[in-house]
Write a protein that holds these residues in place. Sequence first.
Motif, PDB file in Angstrom:
ATOM      1  N   ARG A  34      37.968 -52.664 -13.715  1.00 41.11           N
ATOM      2  CA  ARG A  34      38.286 -53.097 -15.204  1.00 41.11           C
ATOM      3  C   ARG A  34      39.931 -52.878 -14.711  1.00 41.11           C
ATOM      4  NH1 ARG A  34      36.714 -48.224 -18.736  1.00 41.11           N
ATOM      5  NH2 ARG A  34      37.705 -47.175 -17.524  1.00 41.11           N
ATOM      6  N   ARG A  37      40.902 -56.486 -13.952  1.00 40.88           N
ATOM      7  CA  ARG A  37      40.200 -57.258 -15.351  1.00 40.88           C
ATOM      8  C   ARG A  37      41.249 -57.262 -15.939  1.00 40.88           C
ATOM      9  NH1 ARG A  37      40.563 -60.575 -18.778  1.00 40.88           N
ATOM     10  NH2 ARG A  37      39.365 -61.525 -19.929  1.00 40.88           N
ATOM     11  N   TYR A 105      32.962 -61.473 -18.016  1.00 40.78           N
ATOM     12  CA  TYR A 105      34.989 -61.145 -17.431  1.00 40.78           C
ATOM     13  C   TYR A 105      35.436 -61.634 -17.818  1.00 40.78           C
ATOM     14  CZ  TYR A 105      36.941 -57.916 -13.956  1.00 40.78           C
ATOM     15  OH  TYR A 105      38.083 -58.070 -13.281  1.00 40.78           O
ATOM     16  N   PRO A 140      31.494 -51.004 -17.677  1.00 45.48           N
ATOM     17  CA  PRO A 140      32.878 -50.894 -17.254  1.00 45.48           C
ATOM     18  C   PRO A 140      33.341 -50.314 -19.527  1.00 45.48           C
ATOM     19  CG  PRO A 140      32.750 -51.323 -15.740  1.00 45.48           C
ATOM     20  CD  PRO A 140      30.993 -51.881 -15.942  1.00 45.48           C
ATOM     21  N   PRO A 141      32.927 -51.537 -19.743  1.00 44.97           N
ATOM     22  CA  PRO A 141      33.971 -51.449 -21.275  1.00 44.97           C
ATOM     23  C   PRO A 141      32.907 -51.062 -22.090  1.00 44.97           C
ATOM     24  CG  PRO A 141      32.422 -53.651 -20.473  1.00 44.97           C
ATOM     25  CD  PRO A 141      32.552 -52.972 -19.399  1.00 44.97           C
TER      26      PRO A 141
END
Length: 280
Positions: A34, A37, A105, A140-141
């Motif tokens: 994350r 990203r 992603y 993770p989101p």
Amino acid sequence: MTSDAPSTPAHEADPEALAGLAAEIAKSTGLLIRELRAAGVSVAASKSSDVDIVTEADRRAEQAVVEAIRAARPRDGVLGEEGAGIPSESGITWVVDPIDGTVNYLYGLPAYAVSIAATVPDPAAAADGRRAIAGAVYAPPTDELFEAWEGGGARMNGTRIAISGETRLSHTLVGTGFGYTAERRAEQAVMVSRLLPRARDIRRLGSAAFDLCSVACGRLDAYYERGLQPWDYAAGFLILREAGGAILGRDAETPPGEPLIFAGDPALVEELRGVVLGAE
């Protein structure tokens, strides 16, 4: 007489302890990807086709997972999507997908996950000859941690989960996925055309691990896909089974995995398989 060989931990094959380790590593790796990203995504390479990509984050995340596993359990083996291949001395091999749903992603779509499973040899369990006895999938989101160990049930963020129990194909929301080559996609288009008139609807989320967990917690009623690899399904298979789901291969003689899996309520999956394969 003393020996320099590493001693065998008391919890060598304790599924609950292994699940705890998988969950810990999956979550820490999820936080890492994350952060990566947010800093920007760099495509490092492609695999089966130009659209089947690998990012630098995939590689860094797999390295982090392997290092964490080896630090905790140095005699275990590792099989990773991005190339990790360490033989097992303990009988346990960790099957790892550092970012399942890499295209999501890349585009910032909120359906990707870290998938980690501890497996043991079992030719009947899956096409790769392994059976997961513990595993975790972390998204993770959504900050959702799915975990299970053999005989212990399945959980999401610590709460028990179960499949929807839907057995009517006409009322079934079905997940699926598509391959990365034109030939594979043409075959999958035929399968979708058989199913679409028979099911409630079809969803393509873009992460097999997340799809399997979605069936496990009742967000999807069923799932099928062609061409999955061990790192795509190892943890998800276990989580789904421990949530009450059934998983079938292409036929009675073929374990689930490559070439096909069908997953859902035990009373539904046979019908789903027949429709997708054109047997009905």
